[in-house]
Design an enzyme around this catalytic site. Structure first.
Site, PDB file in Angstrom:
ATOM      1  N   LYS A   1      25.795  18.052  13.513  1.00  0.00           N
ATOM      2  CA  LYS A   1      26.326  17.675  12.200  1.00  0.00           C
ATOM      3  C   LYS A   1      25.294  17.834  11.089  1.00  0.00           C
ATOM      4  O   LYS A   1      25.648  18.185   9.969  1.00  0.00           O
ATOM      5  CB  LYS A   1      26.874  16.249  12.227  1.00  0.00           C
TER       6      LYS A   1
ATOM      7  N   ARG B   1      28.320   4.498   9.744  1.00  0.00           N
ATOM      8  CA  ARG B   1      28.091   4.288  11.173  1.00  0.00           C
ATOM      9  C   ARG B   1      28.769   3.024  11.698  1.00  0.00           C
ATOM     10  O   ARG B   1      28.839   2.823  12.910  1.00  0.00           O
ATOM     11  CB  ARG B   1      26.586   4.205  11.471  1.00  0.00           C
TER      12      ARG B   1
ATOM     13  N   ARG C   1      15.118  20.498  24.020  1.00  0.00           N
ATOM     14  CA  ARG C   1      14.239  20.346  22.850  1.00  0.00           C
ATOM     15  C   ARG C   1      12.805  20.071  23.298  1.00  0.00           C
ATOM     16  O   ARG C   1      12.562  19.397  24.291  1.00  0.00           O
ATOM     17  CB  ARG C   1      14.722  19.209  21.941  1.00  0.00           C
TER      18      ARG C   1
ATOM     19  N   ARG D   1      10.014  14.946  25.036  1.00  0.00           N
ATOM     20  CA  ARG D   1      10.030  13.517  24.730  1.00  0.00           C
ATOM     21  C   ARG D   1      10.926  12.747  25.702  1.00  0.00           C
ATOM     22  O   ARG D   1      11.948  13.272  26.148  1.00  0.00           O
ATOM     23  CB  ARG D   1      10.510  13.281  23.299  1.00  0.00           C
TER      24      ARG D   1
ATOM     25  N   ARG E   1      22.275   7.255  25.330  1.00  0.00           N
ATOM     26  CA  ARG E   1      22.500   7.295  23.885  1.00  0.00           C
ATOM     27  C   ARG E   1      23.944   7.647  23.575  1.00  0.00           C
ATOM     28  O   ARG E   1      24.549   7.103  22.638  1.00  0.00           O
ATOM     29  CB  ARG E   1      21.549   8.308  23.241  1.00  0.00           C
TER      30      ARG E   1
END
Length: 216
Positions: free
Chosen positions: A13, A87, A126, A155, A166
């Site tokens: 997004k 949110r 990533r 990470r 998440r």
């Protein structure tokens, strides 16, 4: 045109919001960017955000809404694309009422739909440069050839199990927000898989079909 983009972490997004802003003369509004600007400029609300973050606390809806309100005032409530906001249901209630009071209602919400496992695949690829903080993607945004790939960091929050957690939290927290928005504003679901151009074309397509706008 005043629109909001919705979608889970890794749905793209942020990238699509920037593309829409550039292509159609919209202002890209990301709460993360707004927080950083307010902190850097040491506004009263920025100071409050800094205090909350330093204390390890969440930024309240009132503070978040206040920072969004300040930015909308500078735009005279003109054309924009919201990225990752609202949110929570209180934020959604506030932004719809605020824009309505300003005579500039939200035109549409576009929700990017990407299967959870596709998000896991995207985010788990990533890598971060520990020296510069730059984030690369091994498939879509690989590090430059002169950068030692072995020096990049994977990470912990980009590990598959962490990403799945998440996503669970995201779905639990945003389900009531989406339900509220569906009842109060034009709401479109768009397939968020495929190339960046394909996804942007789908977004522009649903907006143009609904609003009859040739340029979007």
């Amino acid at each position: 045109m005043r629109i909001a983009l919705f979608g889970p972490p890794g749905a793209g997004k942020g990238t699509q919001a920037k593309r829409l802003a550039q292509a159609h003369g919209l202002t890209h509004l990301s709460t993360g960017d707004l927080f950083r600007t307010a902190i850097r400029e040491r506004t009263p609300l920025g100071t409050r955000v800094s205090e909350l973050l330093e204390a390890g606390e969440l930024v309240s809806d009132d503070v978040t809404n206040g920072i969004v309100a300040d930015r909308l005032e500078t735009l005279a409530h003109g054309d924009f694309v919201l990225d990752g906001y609202p949110r929570t249901v209180p934020q959604a209630e506030w932004i719809l009422a605020h824009l309505a009071d300003a005579g500039a209602p939200l035109d549409a919400v576009v929700s990017l739909r990407v299967p959870d496992e596709a998000v896991v695949q995207r985010l788990s690829r990533r890598r971060t440069d520990p020296e510069t903080g730059a984030i690369y993607h091994l498939d879509f945004n690989p590090p430059p050839a002169d950068l030692d790939a072995d020096a990049l960091v994977h990470r912990p929050d980009d590990e598959p199990d962490a990403i799945r957690h998440r996503l669970e939290v995201y779905h639990q927290e945003t389900a009531p927000v989406e339900a509220f928005l569906r009842e109060h504003v034009r709401y479109f679901e768009v397939d968020g898989t495929g190339t960046l151009d394909e996804v942007q074309g789908r977004i522009s397509g649903v907006l143009a079909k609904d609003r009859g706008l040739a340029g979007i």
